[in-house]
Design an enzyme around this catalytic site. Structure first.
Site, PDB file in Angstrom:
ATOM      1  N   ASP A  31      -2.416   5.623  -5.579  1.00  0.00           N
ATOM      2  CA  ASP A  31      -3.117   6.644  -6.357  1.00  0.00           C
ATOM      3  C   ASP A  31      -2.270   7.239  -7.481  1.00  0.00           C
ATOM      4  O   ASP A  31      -2.812   7.918  -8.356  1.00  0.00           O
ATOM      5  CB  ASP A  31      -3.568   7.781  -5.441  1.00  0.00           C
ATOM      6  CG  ASP A  31      -2.389   8.604  -4.932  1.00  0.00           C
ATOM      7  OD1 ASP A  31      -2.294   9.791  -5.282  1.00  0.00           O
ATOM      8  OD2 ASP A  31      -1.541   8.055  -4.204  1.00  0.00           O
ATOM      9  N   THR A  64      -3.838   7.626  -0.576  1.00  0.00           N
ATOM     10  CA  THR A  64      -4.343   6.264  -0.713  1.00  0.00           C
ATOM     11  C   THR A  64      -4.949   5.837   0.617  1.00  0.00           C
ATOM     12  O   THR A  64      -6.120   5.443   0.683  1.00  0.00           O
ATOM     13  CB  THR A  64      -3.234   5.290  -1.123  1.00  0.00           C
ATOM     14  OG1 THR A  64      -2.721   5.677  -2.407  1.00  0.00           O
ATOM     15  CG2 THR A  64      -3.766   3.853  -1.224  1.00  0.00           C
ATOM     16  N   PHE A  67       0.813  -1.214   0.000  1.00  0.00           N
ATOM     17  CA  PHE A  67       0.000   0.000   0.000  1.00  0.00           C
ATOM     18  C   PHE A  67       0.844   1.261   0.000  1.00  0.00           C
ATOM     19  O   PHE A  67       1.755   1.416   0.825  1.00  0.00           O
ATOM     20  CB  PHE A  67      -0.894   0.040   1.244  1.00  0.00           C
ATOM     21  CG  PHE A  67      -2.133  -0.799   1.144  1.00  0.00           C
ATOM     22  CD1 PHE A  67      -3.317  -0.289   0.637  1.00  0.00           C
ATOM     23  CD2 PHE A  67      -2.108  -2.115   1.571  1.00  0.00           C
ATOM     24  CE1 PHE A  67      -4.453  -1.072   0.557  1.00  0.00           C
ATOM     25  CE2 PHE A  67      -3.246  -2.916   1.498  1.00  0.00           C
ATOM     26  CZ  PHE A  67      -4.424  -2.384   0.988  1.00  0.00           C
ATOM     27  N   ASP A  68       0.503   2.172  -0.899  1.00  0.00           N
ATOM     28  CA  ASP A  68       0.972   3.536  -0.817  1.00  0.00           C
ATOM     29  C   ASP A  68       0.289   4.188   0.393  1.00  0.00           C
ATOM     30  O   ASP A  68      -0.698   3.666   0.915  1.00  0.00           O
ATOM     31  CB  ASP A  68       0.615   4.273  -2.108  1.00  0.00           C
ATOM     32  CG  ASP A  68       0.944   5.741  -2.062  1.00  0.00           C
ATOM     33  OD1 ASP A  68       2.083   6.086  -1.707  1.00  0.00           O
ATOM     34  OD2 ASP A  68       0.055   6.558  -2.368  1.00  0.00           O
ATOM     35  N   VAL A  69       0.801   5.339   0.832  1.00  0.00           N
ATOM     36  CA  VAL A  69       0.215   6.028   1.988  1.00  0.00           C
ATOM     37  C   VAL A  69      -0.575   7.267   1.586  1.00  0.00           C
ATOM     38  O   VAL A  69      -1.794   7.338   1.761  1.00  0.00           O
ATOM     39  CB  VAL A  69       1.307   6.416   3.012  1.00  0.00           C
ATOM     40  CG1 VAL A  69       0.712   7.272   4.127  1.00  0.00           C
ATOM     41  CG2 VAL A  69       1.932   5.170   3.605  1.00  0.00           C
TER      42      VAL A  69
END
Length: 229
Positions: free
Chosen positions: A180, A13, A8-10
């Site tokens: 994103d 997102t 996961f990106d942070v």
């Protein structure tokens, strides 16, 4: 395709970076005695985005970016500032911004029951770790990989090589990245040979960077993953 590992990106997102940036810039510009008008804010964001794009391309180091961006920006307003000192002040304000994006905490809690979750993010280690911790997200991730700490950034293949090497029993075929940014997350995933899920809330048009899947809202992710079995 059945996935086991989710990357996961942070920012934008899981966490609302725009909200964190807004409050940090308001406080910083107040300290600097410069009114943060919509035009000035847009000018800063355009310059900052260009700097981060250069960083993604390896044309600028993270330290160069952080040390010079405020010096260069405020010089446009005939204000000579100590770039690193102003950056430190801004960083303090930014670290306090940890607004959750959409239903991210509920989604992450749900997914952590069935998948191994990892964070893969560009940025400053202390900032990202503090924001993840204070948002309540941190406990659900098995590890947090940050570009500053790895010495290389998304979308570079070397970033993902280091990430993959640190994940036990890693398999590319069972891994997908969710983010994103087409140029950072999706391009990075493609470069690394894994599937990609583009979080595209504005339904932006497709480009030459083609994600494996698209979702408009994070809440759609569990269902999409269940359908890839």
């Amino acid at each position: 395709m059945h996935y086991h590992t989710l990357l996961f990106d942070v920012d934008d997102t899981l966490l609302d970076f725009k909200a964190a940036e807004d409050q940090a810039l308001k406080r910083l510009f107040h300290d600097m005695g410069v009114p943060l008008t919509p035009a000035i804010k847009q000018a800063y964001q355009t310059m900052n985005q260009n700097f981060w794009r250069e960083y993604e391309l390896g044309q600028l180091t993270r330290q160069e970016l952080l040390d010079t961006r405020f010096h260069k920006f405020f010089s446009q307003y005939d204000k000579v500032v100590d770039g690193p000192a102003v950056e430190e002040c801004y960083r303090k304000y930014l670290n306090e911004g940890h607004d959750l994006y959409e239903d991210s905490l509920a989604v992450i809690k749900q997914l952590a029951l069935d998948y191994d979750l990892y964070v893969v993010t560009n940025g400053v280690g202390v900032t990202q770790r503090q924001r993840l911790r204070e948002s309540g997200l941190a406990p659900y991730f098995k590890a947090i990989f940050i570009s500053e700490e790895l010495g290389v950034n998304k979308p570079m293949k070397e970033f993902f090589t280091k990430v993959f090497a640190a994940i036990p029993n890693f398999s590319k075929n069972e891994t997908v990245i969710i983010g994103d940014s087409l140029t950072s997350d999706i391009k990075g995933g493609i470069n690394a040979g894994i599937d990609t899920i583009w979080l595209n809330p504005q339904q932006a048009p497709a480009t030459e960077i083609n994600p494996t899947y698209q979702i408009q809202h994070l809440a759609q992710l569990p269902k999409l993953l269940s359908q890839t079995v």
